[in-house]
Design a protein around this motif. Structure first.
Motif, PDB file in Angstrom:
ATOM      1  N   LEU A 250      -4.412  12.277  -7.234  1.00  0.00           N
ATOM      2  CA  LEU A 250      -3.863  10.923  -7.334  1.00  0.00           C
ATOM      3  C   LEU A 250      -2.444  10.935  -6.770  1.00  0.00           C
ATOM      4  CD1 LEU A 250      -4.027   8.000  -8.371  1.00  0.00           C
ATOM      5  CD2 LEU A 250      -3.178   8.828 -10.564  1.00  0.00           C
ATOM      6  N   PHE A 251      -2.246  10.231  -5.645  1.00  0.00           N
ATOM      7  CA  PHE A 251      -0.991  10.342  -4.908  1.00  0.00           C
ATOM      8  C   PHE A 251      -0.273   8.995  -4.856  1.00  0.00           C
ATOM      9  CE2 PHE A 251       1.664  11.474  -1.183  1.00  0.00           C
ATOM     10  CZ  PHE A 251       2.069  12.740  -1.590  1.00  0.00           C
ATOM     11  N   ALA A 252      -0.160   8.346  -5.999  1.00  0.00           N
ATOM     12  CA  ALA A 252       0.543   7.059  -6.053  1.00  0.00           C
ATOM     13  C   ALA A 252       1.218   6.924  -7.409  1.00  0.00           C
ATOM     14  CB  ALA A 252      -0.426   5.905  -5.819  1.00  0.00           C
ATOM     15  N   ARG A 253       2.371   6.284  -7.407  1.00  0.00           N
ATOM     16  CA  ARG A 253       3.100   6.054  -8.655  1.00  0.00           C
ATOM     17  C   ARG A 253       3.550   4.603  -8.706  1.00  0.00           C
ATOM     18  NH1 ARG A 253       1.020  10.212  -8.937  1.00  0.00           N
ATOM     19  NH2 ARG A 253       1.850  12.259  -9.577  1.00  0.00           N
ATOM     20  N   GLN A 254       3.523   4.026  -9.908  1.00  0.00           N
ATOM     21  CA  GLN A 254       3.961   2.641 -10.075  1.00  0.00           C
ATOM     22  C   GLN A 254       5.403   2.647 -10.594  1.00  0.00           C
ATOM     23  OE1 GLN A 254       0.722   3.635 -11.537  1.00  0.00           O
ATOM     24  NE2 GLN A 254       0.180   3.260  -9.398  1.00  0.00           N
ATOM     25  N   ARG A 255       6.307   3.084  -9.705  1.00  0.00           N
ATOM     26  CA  ARG A 255       7.723   3.136 -10.057  1.00  0.00           C
ATOM     27  C   ARG A 255       8.550   2.886  -8.797  1.00  0.00           C
ATOM     28  NH1 ARG A 255       7.066   9.524 -11.389  1.00  0.00           N
ATOM     29  NH2 ARG A 255       7.161  10.337  -9.269  1.00  0.00           N
ATOM     30  N   TYR A 256       9.831   2.695  -8.981  1.00  0.00           N
ATOM     31  CA  TYR A 256      10.698   2.351  -7.846  1.00  0.00           C
ATOM     32  C   TYR A 256      10.982   3.570  -6.970  1.00  0.00           C
ATOM     33  CZ  TYR A 256      14.965   1.303  -5.270  1.00  0.00           C
ATOM     34  OH  TYR A 256      15.888   1.164  -4.272  1.00  0.00           O
ATOM     35  N   TRP A 257      11.420   4.679  -7.610  1.00  0.00           N
ATOM     36  CA  TRP A 257      11.835   5.822  -6.807  1.00  0.00           C
ATOM     37  C   TRP A 257      10.609   6.534  -6.222  1.00  0.00           C
ATOM     38  CZ3 TRP A 257      11.879   5.574 -12.076  1.00  0.00           C
ATOM     39  CH2 TRP A 257      11.127   6.521 -12.766  1.00  0.00           C
ATOM     40  N   GLY A 258      10.853   7.252  -5.150  1.00  0.00           N
ATOM     41  CA  GLY A 258       9.769   7.909  -4.430  1.00  0.00           C
ATOM     42  C   GLY A 258       9.633   7.305  -3.043  1.00  0.00           C
ATOM     43  N   GLU A 259       9.030   8.054  -2.137  1.00  0.00           N
ATOM     44  CA  GLU A 259       8.876   7.571  -0.768  1.00  0.00           C
ATOM     45  C   GLU A 259       7.890   6.403  -0.726  1.00  0.00           C
ATOM     46  OE1 GLU A 259       8.539  10.613  -1.801  1.00  0.00           O
ATOM     47  OE2 GLU A 259       9.747  12.010  -0.623  1.00  0.00           O
ATOM     48  N   PRO A 260       8.272   5.278  -0.101  1.00  0.00           N
ATOM     49  CA  PRO A 260       7.319   4.161   0.023  1.00  0.00           C
ATOM     50  C   PRO A 260       6.247   4.491   1.061  1.00  0.00           C
ATOM     51  CG  PRO A 260       9.366   3.642   1.158  1.00  0.00           C
ATOM     52  CD  PRO A 260       9.594   4.957   0.471  1.00  0.00           C
ATOM     53  N   PHE A 261       5.037   3.993   0.845  1.00  0.00           N
ATOM     54  CA  PHE A 261       3.957   4.205   1.818  1.00  0.00           C
ATOM     55  C   PHE A 261       4.209   3.320   3.045  1.00  0.00           C
ATOM     56  CE2 PHE A 261       2.002   5.612  -2.098  1.00  0.00           C
ATOM     57  CZ  PHE A 261       1.233   6.702  -1.701  1.00  0.00           C
ATOM     58  N   PRO A 262       4.233   3.887   4.235  1.00  0.00           N
ATOM     59  CA  PRO A 262       4.534   3.089   5.438  1.00  0.00           C
ATOM     60  C   PRO A 262       3.298   2.354   5.972  1.00  0.00           C
ATOM     61  CG  PRO A 262       4.313   5.389   6.036  1.00  0.00           C
ATOM     62  CD  PRO A 262       4.122   5.328   4.543  1.00  0.00           C
ATOM     63  N   VAL A 263       2.734   1.494   5.134  1.00  0.00           N
ATOM     64  CA  VAL A 263       1.579   0.685   5.540  1.00  0.00           C
ATOM     65  C   VAL A 263       1.771  -0.748   5.037  1.00  0.00           C
ATOM     66  CG1 VAL A 263      -0.024   2.644   5.518  1.00  0.00           C
ATOM     67  CG2 VAL A 263       0.246   1.245   3.460  1.00  0.00           C
ATOM     68  N   VAL A 264       1.079  -1.674   5.680  1.00  0.00           N
ATOM     69  CA  VAL A 264       1.082  -3.070   5.238  1.00  0.00           C
ATOM     70  C   VAL A 264      -0.368  -3.555   5.188  1.00  0.00           C
ATOM     71  CG1 VAL A 264       3.349  -3.484   6.263  1.00  0.00           C
ATOM     72  CG2 VAL A 264       1.282  -4.042   7.562  1.00  0.00           C
ATOM     73  N   TYR A 265      -0.584  -4.643   4.436  1.00  0.00           N
ATOM     74  CA  TYR A 265      -1.910  -5.244   4.335  1.00  0.00           C
ATOM     75  C   TYR A 265      -1.846  -6.665   4.914  1.00  0.00           C
ATOM     76  CZ  TYR A 265      -2.724  -1.430   1.045  1.00  0.00           C
ATOM     77  OH  TYR A 265      -2.833  -0.185   0.469  1.00  0.00           O
ATOM     78  N   PRO A 266      -2.543  -6.901   6.019  1.00  0.00           N
ATOM     79  CA  PRO A 266      -2.571  -8.263   6.568  1.00  0.00           C
ATOM     80  C   PRO A 266      -3.113  -9.242   5.537  1.00  0.00           C
ATOM     81  CG  PRO A 266      -3.454  -6.690   8.146  1.00  0.00           C
ATOM     82  CD  PRO A 266      -3.283  -5.949   6.855  1.00  0.00           C
ATOM     83  N   GLU A 267      -2.649 -10.459   5.590  1.00  0.00           N
ATOM     84  CA  GLU A 267      -3.062 -11.488   4.632  1.00  0.00           C
ATOM     85  C   GLU A 267      -4.589 -11.606   4.608  1.00  0.00           C
ATOM     86  OE1 GLU A 267      -0.980 -15.570   3.503  1.00  0.00           O
ATOM     87  OE2 GLU A 267      -2.058 -15.715   5.415  1.00  0.00           O
ATOM     88  N   GLY A 268      -5.153 -11.560   3.391  1.00  0.00           N
ATOM     89  CA  GLY A 268      -6.594 -11.678   3.226  1.00  0.00           C
ATOM     90  C   GLY A 268      -7.359 -10.394   3.454  1.00  0.00           C
ATOM     91  N   SER A 269      -6.666  -9.266   3.648  1.00  0.00           N
ATOM     92  CA  SER A 269      -7.343  -7.992   3.917  1.00  0.00           C
ATOM     93  C   SER A 269      -6.804  -6.918   2.982  1.00  0.00           C
ATOM     94  CB  SER A 269      -7.119  -7.568   5.369  1.00  0.00           C
ATOM     95  OG  SER A 269      -7.614  -6.259   5.584  1.00  0.00           O
ATOM     96  N   ASP A 270      -7.702  -5.996   2.606  1.00  0.00           N
ATOM     97  CA  ASP A 270      -7.248  -4.840   1.825  1.00  0.00           C
ATOM     98  C   ASP A 270      -7.321  -3.559   2.645  1.00  0.00           C
ATOM     99  OD1 ASP A 270      -9.957  -4.504   1.983  1.00  0.00           O
ATOM    100  OD2 ASP A 270     -10.313  -4.317  -0.171  1.00  0.00           O
ATOM    101  N   VAL A 271      -7.400  -3.697   3.964  1.00  0.00           N
ATOM    102  CA  VAL A 271      -7.408  -2.545   4.866  1.00  0.00           C
ATOM    103  C   VAL A 271      -5.976  -2.289   5.336  1.00  0.00           C
ATOM    104  CG1 VAL A 271      -8.265  -1.597   7.036  1.00  0.00           C
ATOM    105  CG2 VAL A 271      -9.747  -3.063   5.636  1.00  0.00           C
ATOM    106  N   PRO A 272      -5.418  -1.120   5.038  1.00  0.00           N
ATOM    107  CA  PRO A 272      -4.017  -0.857   5.395  1.00  0.00           C
ATOM    108  C   PRO A 272      -3.816  -0.693   6.897  1.00  0.00           C
ATOM    109  CG  PRO A 272      -5.024   1.113   4.480  1.00  0.00           C
ATOM    110  CD  PRO A 272      -6.032   0.024   4.325  1.00  0.00           C
ATOM    111  N   VAL A 273      -2.664  -1.146   7.367  1.00  0.00           N
ATOM    112  CA  VAL A 273      -2.263  -1.002   8.765  1.00  0.00           C
ATOM    113  C   VAL A 273      -0.954  -0.217   8.787  1.00  0.00           C
ATOM    114  CG1 VAL A 273      -1.521  -2.201  10.861  1.00  0.00           C
ATOM    115  CG2 VAL A 273      -3.380  -3.148   9.462  1.00  0.00           C
ATOM    116  N   ALA A 274      -0.902   0.833   9.602  1.00  0.00           N
ATOM    117  CA  ALA A 274       0.283   1.684   9.641  1.00  0.00           C
ATOM    118  C   ALA A 274       1.476   0.956  10.248  1.00  0.00           C
ATOM    119  CB  ALA A 274      -0.013   2.953  10.437  1.00  0.00           C
ATOM    120  N   VAL A 275       2.655   1.213   9.668  1.00  0.00           N
ATOM    121  CA  VAL A 275       3.902   0.685  10.222  1.00  0.00           C
ATOM    122  C   VAL A 275       4.191   1.427  11.533  1.00  0.00           C
ATOM    123  CG1 VAL A 275       6.401   0.611   9.855  1.00  0.00           C
ATOM    124  CG2 VAL A 275       4.847   0.033   7.986  1.00  0.00           C
TER     125      VAL A 275
END
Length: 692
Positions: A250-275
């Protein structure tokens, strides 16, 4: 009081299980302690078994098959019920109308428990019948399906076939809910099943294991398991499978500190797109609001002007990922960046990586065995697979240092009248009050400790792991202030063998500080440029040889002891030759670097001695001209003689017989039965006992 509950969340996972076999097999090529390797093997937990499907009549679509994994396919005939985890995706479909309310209530209650509470801490088994039955793949019998929280959705398939005759947890559950128990494996030598009520999990002979489709009665369990698996495969209801106790990461944390994932989700999609790479690194936004979002997402979800962004592909609105990476994102590959820390165009220069990797020596505690060390190995293998590194493993050699415990704590016990009493073990301390005793009020007696004021009263002595709660943490800043950094550094290496657990004693730092002061005084006054005499050269060369050998073997405590011996000998010299002090200053460098640099300067040198060549001993000066050798008669030490290195057996015997206290135990030389002579080591004479 806030109520907590678990709920499914979409998370980033790293598929470490895909590397399970490589993580196991590649351990064989590493120069690591076997205990650490075994810890990793157990954590990975490779097992071979079978995965099979139980059909659930009445449930439509793809949900009518319940997949289970078992390491004991031989016991399939003994599966009398199935259990699914409360979080299993088919729980809703399996729940009949009559049982739905009970199942929903149970699932909700389970969501408020931790995995530990559901497994190790659970004192009694709980569960609810779903109302559904599955078909046994071999016999076709109805098998009830239960939901119970002792099965975890994150392990295996989240469902088990329960074989209560051969699994303690299943047996306890079956007895609690009056479910059938059928023994199918008889222990060796007990094929008649004389102890049918016992829960037996070992190897044995198959019983009660036959139907029209398959008969494995009388076979050993291993052969039976192969035949059952083959039948399942041939009939399309199962297959042989390797499983791991290791779970995907499990490689995700629900906190502020830590490296942000460099991906975005286009509106209406749950498929990540790399920055785009041009927008990296993606940095965290400035904020003073670190409160949870309330939706299960981390605090980043509260920062709308950061979350709202643009889809780099389509140009439309998009949202950033609000989870952050754990600390492992940096600690799993830091050693690579150390090689090339200022490279702005690549993770690491390929030529530098090939030159430096793998890491020659990693020194770390055993507490890292199944976390950092395992994760870093996995991370490195992924980098190897994509061609980013040239080695399969990051750390070729591993040495685990022992733990340093706090100062010894002394405890005495007093009775109800306030009188000191001796107590041995926890059973004898009932009704007594423990009293902490200062070290100066305690005396050593035999193998234990007693009160100095009353030696009849035994005192318990124990060193504990350093912790804030016990108040036994040693602040290194305080030690440095009092004794200097070199004294602290030296003492930590002098405490004992590197790999063993050691007990801290502040008095020991004082001793190391005094040694360094003596070493410093060696360089006070005039340093002679005259040639050293043979005795002096022998002393320094013996020290160089010993310190070199012990340092290479990571036996730092004995290397320091050799330098102490040299200092004691050199202190007695009238003249202190430069050619002896120069190598000594270099030997001291890795152990007390600050003092070593100062002594190097006192010798008239410029610049740091860190770049000087390590001294090499002259082997010809390590040979002792005269050695003292023990003489034994009939296995008992009777005296010592001084011999030259090339003395023969006859020479040694002549010297021994010249000493009356040895000769009287030998008697007439003609009666000697055997002489054992190891030049420079020992002379052992086997002779008749002299007549009294």
């Amino acid at each position: 009081h806030h109520q907590f509950f678990q709920k499914p969340m979409k998370q980033w996972m790293l598929k470490i299980t895909a590397y399970g076999d490589r993580l196991l097999s590649d351990l064989d090529d590493l120069d690591w302690p076997e205990s650490i390797k075994e810890m990793q093997r157990n954590w990975i937990g490779r097992s071979e078994g079978a995965q099979l499907a139980f059909e659930v009549p009445g449930v439509t679509g793809d949900e009518n098959k319940l997949e289970v994994y078992t390491t004991r396919p031989d016991t399939l005939f003994g599966a009398t019920y199935l259990v699914v985890a409360p979080e299993h995706p088919l729980v809703g479909a399996l729940s009949t109308a009559e049982q739905k309310a009970a199942v929903d209530a149970y699932v909700d209650a389970a969501s408020r428990k931790s995995d530990l509470e559901r497994t190790e801490l659970a004192k009694e088994k709980t569960g609810v019948f779903t109302g559904s039955h599955a078909k046994h793949p071999l016999t076709g019998a109805d098998v009830p399906v239960w939901v119970a929280d002792y099965v975890l959705g994150t392990y295996g398939t989240g469902a088990i076939m329960a074989v209560p005759a051969h699994d303690d947890r299943d047996k306890e559950f079956a007895e609690t809910f009056d479910l059938p128990i059928v023994q199918v494996v008889a222990p060796p030598g007990d094929e008649n099943n004389t102890d049918a009520d016992a829960c037996y999990s070992g190897a044995g002979t198959m019983i009660n294991s036959a139907c029209d489709a398959l008969d494995v009665n009388g076979l050993d369990d291993a052969t039976a398991g192969e035949k059952v698996t083959a039948w399942l495969t041939a009939n399309g209801v199962g297959e042989k499978k390797v499983n791991f106790k290791l779970r995907d990461w499990l490689f995700a944390r629900q906190r502020y500190w830590g490296e942000p994932f460099p991906v975005v989700y286009p509106e209406g999609s749950d498929v990540p797109v790399a920055v785009p790479e041009s927008e990296l690194p993606l940095t965290l936004p400035d904020t003073d609001n670190f409160k949870p979002s309330g939706s299960g997402e981390g605090p980043l979800a509260n920062i709308e002007d950061w979350v709202a962004t643009v889809d780099p592909l389509g140009g439309g609105p998009a949202r950033r990922e609000t989870n952050t990476m754990p600390q492992w994102a940096g600690s799993c590959w830091y050693y690579l960046r150390f090689i090339d820390p200022k490279n702005e165009n690549a993770m690491i220069d390929g030529d530098l990586e090939k030159y430096w990797m793998p890491v020659d020596l990693y020194v770390g505690g055993a507490e890292h065995a199944v976390l950092h060390l395992l994760y870093a190995r996995f991370w490195h293998k992924v980098l190897y697979d994509i061609g980013a590194v040239s080695t399969k493993e990051p750390f070729q050699r591993l040495v685990s240092q022992g733990m340093i415990l706090g100062e010894v704590e002394y405890t005495a016990f007093v009775d109800a009248e306030g009188k000191y009493v001796s107590a041995k073990g926890a059973l004898q301390t009932e009704g007594l009050d423990a009293v902490k005793i200062n070290a100066e009020d305690v005396a050593k007696k035999g193998d234990g400790f007693v009160l100095a004021a009353d030696e009849k009263i035994k005192v318990n002595a124990r060193a504990h792991k350093m912790s804030k709660s016990r108040g036994n943490v040693v602040n290194p800043d305080d030690i440095v202030d009092a004794y200097g950094a070199d004294s602290l550094r030296l003492y930590e290496m002098f405490m004992g063998p590197l790999r063993e657990t050691k007990v801290w004693q502040t008095k020991g730092v004082e001793g190391c500080s005094r040694f360094l002061a003596r070493a410093h005084r060696l360089f006070d006054g005039d340093i002679s440029d005259e040639s050293a005499d043979e005795a002096q050269l022998k002393e320094i060369n013996k020290c160089v040889a010993k310190v070199t050998e012990e340092t290479e073997g990571m036996r730092f405590n004995t290397a320091i002891a050799a330098m102490m011996e040299f200092t004691n000998a050199a202190t007695k010299w009238e003249k202190k030759p430069r050619e002896c002090l120069r190598p000594f200053a270099l030997l001291l460098s890795p152990y007390a670097p600050h003092l070593s640099e100062e002594l190097w300067t006192k010798l008239g040198n410029e610049g740091s001695n860190a770049y000087e060549t390590w001294p090499v001993a002259d082997e010809s000066l390590l040979v002792e001209d005269v050695v003292t050798m023990a003489v034994q008669v009939n296995g008992k030490m009777r005296g010592k003689i001084e011999v030259t290195a090339d003395s023969t057996r006859e020479d040694a015997m002549a010297l021994a017989m010249a000493q009356e206290n040895i000769a009287k135990f030998i008697g007439d030389e003609s009666g000697i039965k055997k002489i054992i002579y190891v030049p420079g080591k020992i002379l052992n004479v086997v002779a008749p006992q002299p007549k009294k």
